[in-house]
Structure formats: C-alpha cells, structure tokens
Design a protein around this motif. Structure first.
Motif, short mmCIF file in Angstrom:
data_model
loop_
_atom_site.label_atom_id
_atom_site.label_comp_id
_atom_site.label_asym_id
_atom_site.label_seq_id
_atom_site.Cartn_x
_atom_site.Cartn_y
_atom_site.Cartn_z
N UNK A 40 0.83 -1.20 0.00
CA UNK A 40 0.00 0.00 0.00
C UNK A 40 0.86 1.25 0.00
N UNK A 41 1.88 1.29 0.87
CA UNK A 41 2.73 2.48 0.96
C UNK A 41 3.59 2.67 -0.28
N UNK A 42 3.97 1.57 -0.92
CA UNK A 42 4.81 1.65 -2.12
C UNK A 42 4.01 1.95 -3.37
N UNK A 43 2.83 1.38 -3.48
CA UNK A 43 2.10 1.39 -4.74
C UNK A 43 0.68 1.96 -4.62
N UNK A 44 -0.17 1.28 -3.85
CA UNK A 44 -1.61 1.57 -3.90
C UNK A 44 -1.95 2.99 -3.51
N UNK A 45 -1.28 3.53 -2.48
CA UNK A 45 -1.65 4.84 -1.98
C UNK A 45 -1.39 5.93 -3.02
N UNK A 46 -0.56 5.66 -4.00
CA UNK A 46 -0.20 6.67 -5.00
C UNK A 46 -1.20 6.73 -6.15
N UNK A 47 -2.20 5.85 -6.11
CA UNK A 47 -3.26 5.88 -7.11
C UNK A 47 -4.37 6.81 -6.64
N UNK A 48 -4.73 7.75 -7.47
CA UNK A 48 -5.84 8.67 -7.21
C UNK A 48 -6.71 8.71 -8.45
N UNK A 49 -8.01 8.62 -8.25
CA UNK A 49 -8.95 8.54 -9.37
C UNK A 49 -8.64 7.34 -10.28
N UNK A 50 -8.13 6.29 -9.67
CA UNK A 50 -7.81 5.09 -10.43
C UNK A 50 -6.54 5.18 -11.24
N UNK A 51 -5.78 6.27 -11.08
CA UNK A 51 -4.58 6.48 -11.87
C UNK A 51 -3.34 6.57 -10.97
N UNK A 52 -2.27 5.93 -11.40
CA UNK A 52 -0.99 6.11 -10.73
C UNK A 52 -0.46 7.48 -11.14
N UNK A 53 -0.43 8.41 -10.19
CA UNK A 53 -0.13 9.81 -10.51
C UNK A 53 1.36 9.97 -10.79
N UNK A 97 2.85 19.32 -4.88
CA UNK A 97 3.66 18.15 -5.27
C UNK A 97 3.59 17.89 -6.77
N UNK A 98 2.92 18.79 -7.51
CA UNK A 98 2.79 18.72 -8.97
C UNK A 98 2.04 17.47 -9.42
N UNK A 99 1.04 17.11 -8.63
CA UNK A 99 0.20 15.96 -8.99
C UNK A 99 -0.68 16.32 -10.18
N UNK A 100 -0.93 15.34 -11.01
CA UNK A 100 -1.83 15.54 -12.15
C UNK A 100 -3.25 15.13 -11.80
N UNK A 101 -3.39 14.31 -10.77
CA UNK A 101 -4.71 13.85 -10.34
C UNK A 101 -5.13 14.59 -9.07
N UNK A 102 -6.25 15.30 -9.15
CA UNK A 102 -6.81 15.99 -8.00
C UNK A 102 -8.13 15.35 -7.61
N UNK A 103 -8.51 15.52 -6.37
CA UNK A 103 -9.76 14.93 -5.89
C UNK A 103 -10.96 15.80 -6.27
N UNK A 126 6.61 13.37 -4.97
CA UNK A 126 6.94 12.57 -3.79
C UNK A 126 7.11 11.09 -4.13
N UNK A 127 6.69 10.71 -5.34
CA UNK A 127 6.76 9.30 -5.76
C UNK A 127 7.46 9.20 -7.12
N UNK A 128 8.28 10.18 -7.41
CA UNK A 128 8.85 10.28 -8.75
C UNK A 128 10.25 9.68 -8.83
N UNK A 129 10.39 8.62 -9.61
CA UNK A 129 11.72 8.10 -9.91
C UNK A 129 12.39 8.95 -10.99
N UNK A 130 11.58 9.63 -11.79
CA UNK A 130 12.13 10.42 -12.90
C UNK A 130 13.03 11.54 -12.40
N UNK A 131 12.66 12.18 -11.28
CA UNK A 131 13.48 13.27 -10.75
C UNK A 131 14.47 12.79 -9.69
N UNK A 132 14.37 11.51 -9.30
CA UNK A 132 15.31 10.96 -8.33
C UNK A 132 14.84 11.00 -6.89
N UNK A 133 13.60 11.42 -6.66
CA UNK A 133 13.10 11.49 -5.28
C UNK A 133 12.76 10.11 -4.72
N UNK A 134 12.25 9.25 -5.56
CA UNK A 134 11.78 7.92 -5.14
C UNK A 134 12.72 6.88 -5.73
#
Length: 647
Positions: free
Chosen positions: A375-388, A507-513, A393-401
């Motif tokens: 859940x902490x690694x994967x599931x919690x990062x899904x919002x609106x059914x999408x992996x944001x 956090x520059x999320x693309x998925x908002x509630x 905070x969960x970005x491997x592209x910028x080197x944070x994760x």
C-alpha cells in the motif's frame, strides 16, 4: 538527551524532583546512568537550580532535546529507532529484519503488559520522563527572581506544550493513564488512572493558554524552541479530539493565513545532490524541502517547528536512517541472472569501485529493520484510479523515489549483466531474490537520505548508515490536512477537498480529488508526512475523532468511542491496506504477521501497575490484568486535587 557536563549538574540538583515517576514505572531506563547521578550537595535543594534564568534554559533544553529522542533515540543506536516501532503498528510498514528470531511480527499475541518488544516501553517511560521535565519547570519557575511575568509565562507556555504533546501521545497509545501535573516532595504510590477524555479536556485548556503566552518564531531568536505556531498546531489536534471543529478550523486559518507561514512551492535554499554520477536528482521543491540543510533556514516558510540535529556537534545524534529503512540491497540472496550478487557496496579504495555505481555513498546501506507495505509503495499513490506520475513525492524520474529496479548490477565480474538494471525475475520467471520481505522494496529517497560525511569521506569505508540531520516536528502542510479533517467532520466536503488538493498541487500531482473521504485525507497524510507524523498515534487519534463525530469512513462504517478496542478505523485500515497483518500469508522465524483490534490501545506496563501499590491502575481491555470497573478519575480536576494525597 545525550548527557553532557551541564546536564549532569542540572540532573543532580533536581534529582529529588525526578524521584516521583519511579513509583509509576522504571522511568529512568531510557537514560544514561551518569545523567541521573545525584549531586549530594544539592540533593535536598531542588529549587536552587531555578534561581536563575540559565537553570530554566537548561531545563527547557532538556525538554526540546527529549522531543527529538522519539525519532533518534536518546543516544546513538544502531537499530530500533522509536519511530520505527511506532510505524510497525500502522498501515504503511511492518518489521522486516528476517534474520531476527524475535522479529516483532506477531503483535496480536506477543504484546502484553510484561512483554513490550522493540521500543513500545520507551513510549511509556520516556513520555513520562518528558512530562516530568515539563512539570519541573512549571513547579519551580516561581523561584526565579528578576524575570517579569511575561517572560515567566513564555516558559510556562512552552512547558505546557511539552506536557500536553506527551499526554496526547499517551492518550492515543495507552488510552487512560495516570495524570501527573506537578513535582511532589515525596513519592506517591497511590495514583489512580484518569479517563482519556478528562486528560484531553485538560491539555486543550492548557494549550489555549500556551497559545496566548508563547511568542511567534519571528519574536524568538532561537530556532528549535517551541513557538506560537507549534502551540497552534497542537491546539488544533486538541480541538479535533474534543469535537470542537470550528475552533480547530479557526486555529488552522490563523496558521495558514496570518502567521507568516507558507507552503514552499518553488526551489529554495541549497541544492544538495551529492554523488549525482550514480544517482542524479533533478532539482525540485520536494527535494529541497526535505534536505536537512534547508529545514531550519529562514527562507523555509513551511517549517513551523524543527528539531535541530547536526553532524559532528554536541547536539547531533546519528539516526542510521538508511540502515534502518532501506532494503538489504547487498544481501547475497539477491542475484543477477548469472548467479552473481546483484548489488555490491565497495569502498572508494576498492579495485572494484565504479563511481557511476557508487550506491554506498549515493543511497546508503540498509538492512531493513522495517519495510513499507505494498500500500505504501504502490496503492496509496493511485488517485482517481490512476498512478499519478506527476507526484514529485513518488517520482523516480526526478530521483526522489527509489526502486530496486532503478539500480544497476555493479559487480564487475558479472560481465554479462554489469550495468544492466536489476530485475526481480529472470527470463523464465524465476525469482532472483530469496527474501523479498527484507531485500526488495521501494523507498522515498528524498526523505531517508541523510549523509554521514564521517563515513562518506573515508575512502576505506563500505558502510553508509545515515548521519544526523535536522528534523521537522511540525510543517504547514500538516496544518492543511488537519483543517481538511476538521472540515470533513463538519460536513464541509468541498472545503476539505480543496485543502487536500492544495498539498497535491504543490507536489505537482496531475490527479486531484473531486470529493474526499476521510480515507483520502489519511492517504494524503501517508504521502506527505512519512516518518514525520507518528503514523500509528495519528491513526488512533483519528479513529477516536471519527467515532466522536459520528461520521462514516470510506467503507460506510461508524464507530463507538467506548468500543474502539473491538473495532476502529485504525483496525479497518490495517485489514484493508496491510498486505502482511492477518492475511495468513507471511511467516518469518515461525512468527506470523498478526495484529488485533485491542492493539489500538497498548498495554499499561505491569511494572507500573505493581509499583503503584496504594491504588489499582486500570489495564486496557484484552490484556492480562484487565478488570472492568476499576475506579478512575472522571475529571482532570479530581486527579490534580488528589496528587498531594500520598497516603
């Protein structure tokens, strides 16, 4: 609470005052013996320490340093940070040191009044120690001459913060506990338990006073000293726990709109990106926000209260954050498809060292005392059914994760695979890791990386466990999420949703509630406040608040304050989100991962009960020694009035 000469002098002079809590527990077990040795010349003169302002400052410094000990421990420790134990009781982490025969996996049956593994007992002993330190200031400040009442009230307000924070922790870890508000001249052996609700009422009133007395950070020369903003943040939680939602929102509004704080939304401070050849980081606000070098600087407007912790100084305690929280990457059980060890940690002086694969320095060397859930690694990062994918905070592209698959095979003798990405399975689907609990998981590199220059600058050192670094106690991001929680209880879902989305936009999320549940708010806390919040204690607090509000959780459940030990929001999150506890799938060293509804309340230590021979302390339901109907104080005023009665 690492002892030094000045602290020893202080401890000796107030030793008589400190005897009080020995009747409740082995409250000194967390301190070095030298810290507690009395000065026989002043054993019977505790008031002398507080004849000067310097004595007050020394006592306050102990309170401040003690706060940090919940994260760092009171002195250097290789493993078992107190905060790690706290997270073992949550939806986001479990114990994972699989070579430990006493691994704390079987919480449901293992946790008892006489067996409190890991640092559970620390949260009782050291919390009462912290209360003792605060009570010492409150009891003796009247002895200090030459201070005007305004200055004395500042000390009182800060001491009230320290005491109230610790009582709130006790209320949501141990539930109903003894209430101690003063230093007595003689040990008291007949404490009665005080109801949680009564203690919450008392600390709410105390924090209302503290907010009036304690100055803003802008009026305080020292960074790390309790300020008005920190008092407001704690008062918000007090109001939530007492069902005063409008007042909670009012305090949050003041913090957010008119106290000089602001979310950091752009890069700031120093860009600290060592070893970028191995692990490049694209500069971003989340990375800057969590660099220890930037947490206490004046341009950081998001920091409400920081805990100072500096490498190679008297105020520094190395946390070993990477050692405790990263996977055991260089374990021999994880291999390349050719059978060679997947990841090697080489000292700079080693002939096999390659700068582009210097994981020792760039990431740190872990042994996974705890690990995140799926859940902490994967599931919690899904919002609106999408992996944001935009969430920094969960970005491997910028080197944070960081993920294991982001690493390269770095053993030069593995000629066929050297420089290729690590993988979990070979082409035939066969696992290449014989311990995926300990050796194979993802982590927030931006949160856990604290460089220890003593190790990284040693060319013969292949270890890098994690150094000392400043830590956040409160940030404004949490204020938004607390306000969202208050608005949820009031039924203002639109307002709650916007507060959560403000954090997500930063956090520059693309998925908002579009509309949040309480679960969405708690999920955002998990994303934003990893290893800052006390995850279990906050889940326990929210479980109580939700039951008090009468609102439903994300599954439509409502709860009763009186029966949380039978079913609670905390327990339902464990059941829904933890892939370890109570699933019957994972056993380590003949210990199955289990946790029970009763564990929302930790047991009262049996030694505390036995030492309090003049009255019976109440044990929590479900644990040995529980008895219904044990007399306890229903109001805090009754408990305070009884403190002077020692027979």
């Amino acid at each position: 609470m690492k002892s030094n000469h000045n602290n020893n002098i202080l401890a000796g002079k107030v030793f008589k005052c400190f005897l009080l809590l020995a009747s409740l527990s082995l409250a000194f077990s967390g301190c070095k013996r030298s810290f507690l040795e009395p000065d026989p010349l002043s054993l019977y003169e505790p008031g002398k320490t507080f004849s000067t302002r310097s004595g007050l400052d020394a006592a306050m410094a102990i309170c401040d340093r003690h706060l940090r000990s919940y994260w760092t421990y009171f002195e250097y420790t290789d493993l078992s940070l107190p905060i790690s134990t706290e997270y073992m009781f949550s939806d986001v982490a479990v114990a994972s040191k699989t070579d430990d025969g006493n691994i704390f996996a079987d919480i449901a049956t293992r946790l008892t009044p006489t067996d409190m593994p890991e640092r559970v007992r620390y949260f009782w002993d050291e919390t009462y120690n912290g209360i003792k330190y605060a009570n010492t200031i409150l009891s003796y400040i009247g002895n200090v001459e030459g201070l005007d009442e305004n200055i004395k009230n500042q000390y009182r307000g800060r001491a009230l913060f320290h005491r109230s924070f610790r009582y709130m922790a006790l209320c949501f870890e141990f539930k109903d506990v003894p209430l101690v508000t003063k230093i007595l001249e003689s040990p008291k052996l007949n404490y009665k338990t005080t109801k949680r609700e009564a203690i919450l009422q008392m600390i709410t009133a105390n924090m209302e006073q503290a907010v009036q007395w304690v100055p803003d950070q802008a009026q305080t020369s020292l960074v790390g000293l309790v300020n008005k903003g920190a008092c407001r943040q704690l008062l918000i939680k007090c109001y939530l726990a007492t069902g005063q939602y409008d007042k909670a929102i009012q305090q949050a509004d003041l913090l957010i709109n008119s106290s000089g704080y602001a979310l950091m939304t752009a890069n700031f401070g120093s860009f600290v990106s060592p070893y970028s050849t191995t692990w490049p980081v694209t500069r971003n606000v989340i990375w800057d926000l969590h660099r220890p070098e930037n947490k206490a600087i004046t341009t950081n407007k998001e920091n409400i209260l920081v805990m100072i912790n500096r490498n190679n100084t008297d105020m520094g305690i190395k946390m070993n954050s990477m050692r405790n929280w990263l996977p055991f990457l260089d374990g021999t059980g994880t291999t390349a498809p050719d059978g060679k060890q997947a990841v090697r940690y080489f000292a700079t002086s080693n002939g096999s060292y390659r700068a582009q694969y210097d994981y020792t320095h760039a990431l740190g060397r872990g042994i996974a005392h705890i690990r995140p859930t799926y859940f902490a690694q994967k599931s919690v990062w899904y919002v609106n059914g999408q992996n944001d994918a935009g969430d920094l905070r969960h970005s491997t592209a910028v080197g944070n994760w960081a993920t294991v698959e982001s690493l390269k095979y770095n053993d030069p003798t593995s000629t066929a695979w050297f420089g290729q990405n690590v993988r979990l399975r070979n082409a035939a689907g066969v696992l290449l890791c014989n311990d995926t609990i300990r050796n194979y998981f993802e982590w927030p590199h931006y949160k856990y990386y604290i460089e220890d220059i003593t190790e990284t600058q040693n060319v013969n050192e292949a270890n890098h466990r994690g150094g000392a670094g400043d830590l956040y106690f409160y940030r404004l991001a949490e204020t938004y999420l607390l306000r969202a929680e208050a608005k949820f209880y009031k039924g203002d879902i639109a307002g709650a949703t916007e507060d959560v989305n403000i954090i997500r936009r930063r956090a520059q999320c693309t998925q908002l509630y579009a509309s949040v549940t309480l679960g969405d708010i708690m999920n955002e806390r998990a994303r934003e406040l990893n290893m800052e919040e006390w995850r279990f204690t906050e889940l326990s607090r929210v479980s109580y608040c939700l039951a008090l509000s009468g609102k439903s959780d994300e599954w439509g459940n409502t709860y009763s304050v009186d029966n949380l030990f039978q079913n609670s929001y905390w327990y339902q999150r464990i059941q829904h989100y933890s892939d370890f506890y109570n699933k019957g799938k994972v056993t380590v060293r003949n210990r199955s991962y289990t946790i029970a509804p009763k564990n929302i309340n930790w047991p009262i230590p049996q030694t505390a009960i036995n030492s309090n021979g003049g009255a019976q302390l109440s044990q929590n339901p479900g644990y040995s020694g529980y008895a219904a109907g044990v007399s306890m104080w229903q109001t805090w005023q009754e408990a305070v009035a009884d403190e002077e009665k020692i027979n």
